[in-house]
Scaffold this active site. Structure first.
Site, mmCIF file in Angstrom:
data_model
loop_
_atom_site.group_PDB
_atom_site.id
_atom_site.type_symbol
_atom_site.label_atom_id
_atom_site.label_comp_id
_atom_site.label_asym_id
_atom_site.label_seq_id
_atom_site.Cartn_x
_atom_site.Cartn_y
_atom_site.Cartn_z
ATOM 1 C CG HIS A 9 -8.619 -40.389 -44.139
ATOM 2 N ND1 HIS A 9 -9.062 -41.092 -43.179
ATOM 3 C CD2 HIS A 9 -9.638 -40.272 -44.896
ATOM 4 C CE1 HIS A 9 -10.582 -41.157 -43.018
ATOM 5 N NE2 HIS A 9 -10.677 -40.742 -44.465
ATOM 6 C CG ASP A 61 -18.227 -38.919 -46.132
ATOM 7 O OD1 ASP A 61 -18.678 -38.546 -45.084
ATOM 8 O OD2 ASP A 61 -17.099 -39.345 -46.345
ATOM 9 C CG HIS A 64 -14.696 -42.432 -44.268
ATOM 10 N ND1 HIS A 64 -15.172 -41.661 -45.336
ATOM 11 C CD2 HIS A 64 -14.851 -43.671 -44.811
ATOM 12 C CE1 HIS A 64 -15.724 -42.163 -46.425
ATOM 13 N NE2 HIS A 64 -15.437 -43.773 -46.031
HETATM 14 C C1 OKP Z 1 -12.019 -39.861 -47.428
HETATM 15 B B1 OKP Z 1 -12.714 -38.975 -46.620
HETATM 16 C C2 OKP Z 1 -11.221 -48.368 -51.542
HETATM 17 C C3 OKP Z 1 -12.368 -48.120 -50.278
HETATM 18 C C4 OKP Z 1 -11.514 -47.107 -49.530
HETATM 19 C C5 OKP Z 1 -11.325 -44.688 -49.083
HETATM 20 C C6 OKP Z 1 -12.417 -43.463 -48.408
HETATM 21 C C7 OKP Z 1 -11.627 -42.263 -48.171
HETATM 22 C C8 OKP Z 1 -12.603 -41.430 -47.727
HETATM 23 N N1 OKP Z 1 -11.198 -47.539 -52.632
HETATM 24 N N2 OKP Z 1 -12.105 -45.721 -49.765
HETATM 25 O O1 OKP Z 1 -12.847 -39.394 -45.147
HETATM 26 O O2 OKP Z 1 -14.328 -38.951 -47.089
HETATM 27 ZN ZN ZN Z 2 -15.144 -39.433 -45.720
#
Ligand code: OKP
Ligand code: ZN
Length: 334
Positions: free
Chosen positions: A149, A274, A187
């Site tokens: 990200h 994930d 994600h």
């Molecule tokens: C990182 B990776 C609020 C919900 C948002 C962020 C997820 C980040 C994922 N805390 N959560 O892509 O696994």
């Molecule tokens: Zn992720």
């Protein structure tokens, strides 16, 4: 060295799901299943990171917590005033302004020692990159924090340095003509996409949850295909909540076809697990055995492959799931 206890959830601060023991569990599983030798990351000059990220941003990552303390704070540095309205304003000087420019959300706190983990995470990807360009068929960089990200100049989604992008650029700088990145994290890797959006020397193919209703919300839609020279070199496969391997494997097969057609010198896999059915923050339904098949499918490309750790928050099963991908891949030999 990077263990912030909290992150911002909708409406409240809550438990941070990027727990340090994620990496420990993965390492232990790799050792006990003898997936391969385990090496320490080597050190690299900042210039290798500056090939992807801006220098003001790197300064910020290194000094933010110190400046936050000077402002009188004891806990972790979090942004709260985000610069969406005046993106062209003068470079920020106050720490609160910096946090509003160099972080994009409330999931990227900085602690006193975060930079050490952040930089070593990138070094891990760079170490694996070197091994592969020197002739290894594959290597796995156990990066934490994750990276996909992170954009050129901002952290978000547990990501500070874009480890996969830094490795891709290092492959190019080491003489590769074309590099493909396959992002299988649940994600969408909006940072990686942004970094290479206008380029055709790096192909990005991503399978992920539909951003219409999942983080990162603002990127990863099917119509995003690259810009200018990069038109057609970004490929997104958004999938609905509840996706099982049965449907997932079709998007994966399409992705692998696109990569084979591109004919890269090297493949980087942004490996998030994930997508697992018990993941506490995700909504896909992959089973542990599915990761063996995923690894096997990726291995069928017969490309020199660098796996870079991204997400996966079901800590108890994260080791098994990651090791399954690597074992499925290894079974394909070459
Ligand atoms: C990182 B990776 C609020 C919900 C948002 C962020 C997820 C980040 C994922 N805390 N959560 O892509 O696994
Ligand atoms: Zn992720």
């Amino acid at each position: 060295m990077h263990a912030p206890p909290l992150e911002l959830w909708p409406g409240r601060f809550g438990e941070n799901f990027d727990r340090p023991d994620r990496a420990v569990v993965v390492r232990n599983e790799i050792i006990s299943r003898k997936i391969g030798p385990v090496l320490e990351p080597q050190a690299f000059p900042l210039r290798d990171i500056l090939r992807v990220h801006g220098s003001a941003y790197l300064d910020f990552l290194q000094k933010a917590h110190e400046e936050w303390k000077t402002e009188g704070h004891e806990g972790d540095a979090f942004g709260f005033a985000f610069n969406v309205q005046h993106p062209g304003s003068r470079p920020p000087t106050h720490i609160y302004a910096k946090l509003g420019v160099y972080t994009g959300d409330g999931t990227v706190p900085l602690t006193a020692t975060s930079w050490q983990a952040i930089s070593e995470s990138a070094f891990s990807a760079l170490t694996a990159r070197r091994l592969i360009q020197d002739g290894e068929r594959a290597a796995f960089a156990l990066c934490r924090p994750c990276g996909h990200h992170a954009t050129v100049g901002a952290a978000s989604g547990y990501s500070y340095l874009n480890n996969a992008a830094i490795a891709a650029q290092a492959f190019i700088d080491g003489g590769a003509g074309r590099v493909a990145i396959l992002d299988v994290d649940y994600h969408h890797g909006n940072g990686t996409q942004e970094i290479f959006y206008g380029r055709r020397d790096v192909l990005l193919v991503s399978v992920h949850a539909d951003p219409a209703c999942e983080y990162p919300y603002f990127a990863g839609f099917e119509h995003e295909r690259g810009r200018g020279d990069g038109e057609g070199f970004t490929v997104n496969y958004p999938l609905p909540f509840g996706t099982r391997y049965e449907q997932y494997k079709e998007a994966l097969a399409e992705s692998l076809k696109a990569i084979a057609k591109y004919g890269p010198d090297f493949l980087i896999v942004s490996l998030g697990v994930d997508t697992f059915r018990l993941d506490p923050i995700s909504k896909f339904l992959l089973e542990s055995d599915d990761y063996l098949k995923m690894g096997e499918a990726i291995g069928s490309l017969s490309l020199p492959t660098l796996f870079v750790m991204e997400g996966g928050y079901a800590v108890e099963e994260i080791g098994v799931n990651v090791a399954n991908v690597l074992e499925g891949f290894s079974g394909t030999g070459t």
